[in-house]
Design a protein around this motif. Sequence first.
Motif, PDB file in Angstrom:
ATOM      1  N   ASP A 303      52.003  57.738  33.566  1.00  0.00           N
ATOM      2  CA  ASP A 303      51.267  58.435  32.516  1.00  0.00           C
ATOM      3  C   ASP A 303      49.778  58.432  32.828  1.00  0.00           C
ATOM      4  N   TYR A 304      49.292  57.281  33.252  1.00  0.00           N
ATOM      5  CA  TYR A 304      47.868  57.131  33.539  1.00  0.00           C
ATOM      6  C   TYR A 304      47.438  58.048  34.688  1.00  0.00           C
ATOM      7  N   LEU A 305      48.196  58.030  35.778  1.00  0.00           N
ATOM      8  CA  LEU A 305      47.853  58.872  36.925  1.00  0.00           C
ATOM      9  C   LEU A 305      47.896  60.353  36.560  1.00  0.00           C
ATOM     10  N   ASP A 306      48.915  60.748  35.819  1.00  0.00           N
ATOM     11  CA  ASP A 306      49.030  62.158  35.460  1.00  0.00           C
ATOM     12  C   ASP A 306      47.969  62.579  34.454  1.00  0.00           C
ATOM     13  N   ASP A 307      47.506  61.639  33.601  1.00  0.00           N
ATOM     14  CA  ASP A 307      46.425  61.969  32.680  1.00  0.00           C
ATOM     15  C   ASP A 307      45.138  62.268  33.437  1.00  0.00           C
ATOM     16  N   ILE A 308      44.897  61.538  34.512  1.00  0.00           N
ATOM     17  CA  ILE A 308      43.759  61.871  35.372  1.00  0.00           C
ATOM     18  C   ILE A 308      44.026  63.172  36.105  1.00  0.00           C
ATOM     19  N   GLY A 309      45.220  63.288  36.668  1.00  0.00           N
ATOM     20  CA  GLY A 309      45.603  64.449  37.470  1.00  0.00           C
ATOM     21  C   GLY A 309      45.617  64.088  38.939  1.00  0.00           C
ATOM     22  N   MET A 310      46.761  64.253  39.576  1.00  0.00           N
ATOM     23  CA  MET A 310      46.868  63.884  40.981  1.00  0.00           C
ATOM     24  C   MET A 310      45.961  64.733  41.864  1.00  0.00           C
TER      25      MET A 310
END
Length: 418
Positions: A303-310
Amino acid sequence: MNSKPAVDEAAQPGQVDWERVRADFPLLMREVHGRPLVYLDNANTSQKPLAVVSSQDEFYRRHNANVSRAVHALGTEATEAYEASRSRLARFLNVRADELVLCSGTTFAINLVAYSWALPRLKQGDTILVSRMEHHANIVPWQLVAERTGARIRVAEILPDGSLDLDALYRSMTGDVKLLAVAHVSNVLGTVNPVREICREARRRGITTVVDGSQAAPHLRLDVAGIGCDFYAVTGHKMCGPTGTGALWARRELLQEMPPFIGGGEMIKEVSFEGTVFNDPPHRFEAGTPNIAGFVGLHAAMDYLDDIGMEAISAREGELLAHATEALQAIPGLRIFGNAPGKAAVISFLVEGAHAHDLATLLDLEGVAVRSGQHCAHPLLQYFGVAATLRASLAFYNTHDEIDRFVAALEKTRRLLA
């Protein structure tokens, strides 16, 4: 703390406030040997945002129970959380959830393929094709299988810049090759292999493909279904998740044909002393009590990584890599190993006249954490004719100031060893 990293609304749409992101990682705030920590060992393991730490704490405080065994409320909550993590990882990788075996990481995942798929099928005269740049986790299991089946290992070589020699690789895909093992991203060189193209060529020749995605998942937007491989392995602790988490993705028809290689609870439908009926995949391969809280944490990490955006993460790490590479290249006597185009944010290097372990020890006294050694890739370092290197591996939460402090510390330690 909110689990979602901050986006600077005053800046361009979607632009990430990297200083606020960094504040989500408690460990980065500590000192080592009286100096602010500069953590540049992310290819070894990444640091964890507070959202991941808090999610595990919450699980143990409120929901702790075993999965898939009890009908009481806690058992139901734990099972739902565990299976939600499987579904979340399926979305992260763009695969089906019923094709994901949850396990302790890439090492376990590749061994699962080795013992459940390769060992029953390979025979004398068959060949396993393994690239020069593989981590030991994608070499040693195949050697063990080869010893037991009479198959042999063939090496797919690299070019001086650290990229795979694709022409030689395709020539090596002869009729005796039954399996190809290749890293998506090299943990030493940062090379990003064109796995979609490689798997397409292997598929045309009837070769089964195993892709080690440990170093790709933290850095790239993954579309495993689009890669076209047969097996893909990931490790959670390199992508801001807890240790002891990971997964093997495999095509459904392969999983259905594979026998389990570890037996125990939950991987069965029925047991008697006359025989056992095994569960359907993927649960067939998940014997025993899993790392439930770890997978709750991995859910939070994704969730955290996708909230930033890969895509934003890849761009940020590309900027940091360019900065670090330019600064290191200005140091006299410094040699960087691997400069393939489009590489990930990993720099392996040596400084003339200084042993890698000595430099790493002195850098640690300056608060800088880098890795020294052979990085579980002995055959790769043999290719370059060196016994060890230092490796600085960057993550999106690192800063340009940290790179400058690292380079200054390296210059200082280099002079001490001169």
